[in-house]
Design a protein around this motif. Structure first.
Motif, short mmCIF file in Angstrom:
data_model
loop_
_atom_site.label_atom_id
_atom_site.label_comp_id
_atom_site.label_asym_id
_atom_site.label_seq_id
_atom_site.Cartn_x
_atom_site.Cartn_y
_atom_site.Cartn_z
N GLU A 146 62.52 61.15 50.08
CA GLU A 146 63.04 62.27 50.82
C GLU A 146 63.64 63.21 50.15
N GLY A 147 63.19 64.63 50.77
CA GLY A 147 63.42 65.19 50.43
C GLY A 147 63.25 65.68 48.42
N LEU A 148 63.35 65.07 48.21
CA LEU A 148 62.29 65.48 46.62
C LEU A 148 61.49 66.53 46.34
N ALA A 149 61.73 67.58 45.46
CA ALA A 149 60.36 68.13 44.80
C ALA A 149 58.79 67.60 44.56
N PRO A 150 57.83 68.06 44.86
CA PRO A 150 56.71 67.11 44.50
C PRO A 150 56.73 66.52 42.72
N TYR A 151 57.20 67.42 41.68
CA TYR A 151 57.22 66.88 40.68
C TYR A 151 58.08 65.52 40.07
N ARG A 152 59.26 65.10 41.57
CA ARG A 152 60.18 64.14 41.34
C ARG A 152 59.64 62.84 41.75
N ALA A 153 58.49 63.22 42.69
CA ALA A 153 58.63 62.34 44.00
C ALA A 153 57.15 61.72 43.04
N PHE A 154 56.14 61.88 41.83
CA PHE A 154 55.37 62.05 41.43
C PHE A 154 55.68 60.77 40.57
N LYS A 155 56.79 61.22 39.33
CA LYS A 155 57.22 60.61 38.45
C LYS A 155 57.15 59.09 39.26
N TYR A 156 59.08 59.28 40.67
CA TYR A 156 59.02 57.88 41.15
C TYR A 156 58.00 57.02 41.86
N LEU B 24 48.31 52.55 33.87
CA LEU B 24 49.04 53.09 33.98
C LEU B 24 48.03 54.03 34.67
N ILE B 25 46.29 53.64 34.20
CA ILE B 25 45.20 54.24 35.37
C ILE B 25 46.33 53.97 37.20
N MET B 26 46.37 52.78 37.08
CA MET B 26 46.07 52.49 38.47
C MET B 26 48.05 53.41 39.15
N ALA B 27 48.96 53.17 38.03
CA ALA B 27 50.29 53.61 38.73
C ALA B 27 49.62 55.13 38.97
N LEU B 28 49.16 55.63 38.56
CA LEU B 28 48.74 57.15 38.73
C LEU B 28 48.29 57.37 40.41
N ILE B 29 48.29 56.48 41.49
CA ILE B 29 47.45 56.14 42.42
C ILE B 29 48.79 56.68 43.15
N PRO B 30 49.73 56.24 43.15
CA PRO B 30 50.96 55.99 44.20
C PRO B 30 51.54 57.11 44.19
N ALA B 31 51.72 57.38 42.62
CA ALA B 31 52.27 58.57 42.05
C ALA B 31 51.72 59.89 42.58
N THR B 32 50.22 60.06 42.77
CA THR B 32 49.81 61.28 43.47
C THR B 32 49.67 61.37 44.57
N ALA B 33 49.90 60.15 44.73
CA ALA B 33 50.62 60.45 46.53
C ALA B 33 51.15 61.03 47.07
N LEU B 34 53.10 60.45 46.42
CA LEU B 34 54.16 60.68 46.66
C LEU B 34 53.64 61.78 46.66
#
Length: 505
Positions: free
Chosen positions: A41-51, A80-90
């Motif tokens: 909540e309230g994070l910039a896109p790149y930080r949401a991606f990292k989480y 690593l490939i699968m982790a990109l899905i929630p990362a890009t979603a957020l």
């Protein structure tokens, strides 16, 4: 809030992992995503991606760690490939939520469902993390899969999590008095799923059988130290022949041996083939067995397949099916069929080739289709077999490579969803377990223990598929793809400067 956000992410990933088999905590999945969504909540896109990436690494590592027992590089690549899905979603979610909060909520489930579906259509086909599988032990909650497949169950799970988020987030519910509304909707959605499930199970179990077939599932428990040892071929033959005779004595009308049951190219080795066909003739019962099959290419090389053949008493010909969906990183390198250079990569994979056609095995009035190992993870693919006219589905597998890990339960419980989606019985023969028979409601009629030499004889009720999902197919993920694409366009047309509202360095 800055200090505790990572803990929320870790808690969410662990809760989600614990929702999946072999743990029996499936209903946790209805709340497990809330801490993650609240943390961004309230994070910039790149930080949401990292989480999102952190969450994905923890969740998928916990889910598929056992791939490392076969190939460590393959496991790392998969995670690593699968982790990109929630990362890009957020990442996209955080771009949308500031200006279009409802659109952002719509994006999360549609994007995740789209990727789960697309993975089943490409060489990166590893749909192991579909949230719907978390409820496979809770039969009433997954009966709606006969309408929209496992995708409908996953959609309901994500929507419930988003409704709970909306009830506690000031961004979505500024008036505390109205926070109860999304909670009530979430509760009603779960109750509706459960009520539909109870109704369908009750109705289907009242139906009377018009015919039955006694299937013998043979679990040879051939361990990997002798599995591919040609000198131990007699051990394999003797064990499968002995267990099969006992199954026939108990009334089996069809025998099923596991994936690659014998360490031999059975169809291409006349002496061994004659031994098996003579056995089939002697017991008078058809046999389906997994084999490694090969043919020569125009250049004189060999093309190998993971296959299944059906042998019938008194017949010299056999019916053949070769596995179409191969396990990425284990049976082949993704896209190696199109990019030749990739074939030179060696990660310990088997380098099989994909089969080209679907096969319906014809056995008197009991036509059936066979899914080899990993193929039972694909709802759309299984549906194609059901639409060919299969009256029941067979899964043959060999999961011994993964030791005593959670893979056994995860893989076996996918067959539960395939039975419900198509309203067909499913029988499963596994070298080291879990062998099982499942009725059309997903109920296990019988199941084996792992790493035990045994056989099961189970009566099933073959019939034609009558599910809504069988008729309409993957309309839910296809519609999701359209909505997700619309959200993506809006997100990237948005030129707003993103200010981190609650996270201060």
């Amino acid at each position: 809030m800055k200090q505790i956000r990572p803990y929320f992410v870790v808690i969410s990933a662990v809760l989600t992992f614990l929702s999946f088999p072999p743990f029996t905590l499936g209903p946790l999945i209805f709340i497990s995503l809330v801490p993650l969504l609240y943390a961004v909540e309230g994070l910039a896109p790149y930080r949401a991606f990292k989480y999102g990436f952190l969450w994905g690494v923890i969740f998928f590592l916990g889910l598929v760690y056992y791939i490392g027992l076969v190939t460590v590089p393959g496991m790392i690549a998969t995670v690593l490939i699968m982790a990109l899905i929630p990362a890009t979603a957020l990442w996209i979610y955080s771009r949308l939520v500031i200006r279009w909060s409802l659109l952002a909520l719509a994006f999360i489930p549609t994007y995740l469902l789209t990727w789960n579906w697309l993975f089943t259509k490409s060489d990166l086909n590893y749909p192991w993390g579909d949230f719907g599988y978390a409820l496979s032990y809770n039969l009433p909650l997954v009966q709606a899969a006969d309408i929209g497949g496992v995708y409908l169950i996953s959609l309901a799970i994500i929507v419930v999590n988003l409704l709970i988020l909306a009830s506690i987030s000031r961004r979505f519910t500024k008036d505390e008095s109205r926070a109860v509304i999304p909670r009530l909707v979430a509760a009603m959605l779960i109750i509706s799923l459960y009520s539909y499930g109870v109704m369908r199970i009750t109705h289907l179990r009242k139906e009377t059988a018009t015919r039955e077939l006694a299937v013998g599932l043979i679990q040879g428990n051939i361990t990997k130290d002798i599995k591919w040892d040609r000198g131990s071929l007699k051990i394999s033959f003797d064990r499968y022949f002995s267990l099969s005779r006992r199954a026939v004595d108990d009334g089996a009308q069809l025998l099923i041996w596991p994936e690659t049951a014998l360490p031999t190219y059975l169809a291409q080795e006349p002496q061994n083939m004659a031994l098996v066909t003579a056995f089939v003739d002697s017991i008078g019962v058809p046999l389906l067995t997994g084999v490694v099959y090969y043919r020569t290419d125009p250049l004189g090389g060999y093309i190998f397949y993971n296959s299944a053949i059906l042998l019938e008493p008194g017949k010299d010909e056999y019916q053949l099916y070769s596995k179409v969906h191969l396990v990425p990183m284990s049976e082949k390198i993704p896209f190696s069929g199109k990019i030749r250079k990739l074939k030179e990569i060696e990660l310990g994979q088997a380098n099989f080739s994909s089969g080209e056609t679907l096969t319906e095995f014809n056995l008197d009035d009991f036509d059936f289709s066979t899914l080899i190992c990993f193929e039972s993870a694909f709802p759309g693919y299984t549906r194609q077999f059901a639409r060919l006219g299969a009256k029941f589905l067979v899964v043959i597998t060999n999961d011994m490579w993964f030791g005593r890990t959670s893979l056994f339960e995860q893989h076996a419980m996918m067959a539960v969803l395939r039975a419900i989606e198509n309203r067909l019985p499913v029988v499963r023969a596994a070298n080291t377990g879990i062998s099982m028979a499942i009725d059309k409601t997903g109920q296990a009629l019988a199941r084996s223990e792992i790493f035990q030499e045994e056989y099961l004889v189970v009566k099933i009720r073959p019939e034609s598929s009558r599910s809504i999902y069988n008729r309409i197919g993957d309309i839910i993920p296809q519609t999701s793809a359209v909505i997700a694409m619309f959200c993506l366009i809006i997100a990237f047309l948005n030129k707003k400067e993103y200010i981190d509202e609650t996270y201060v360095e």
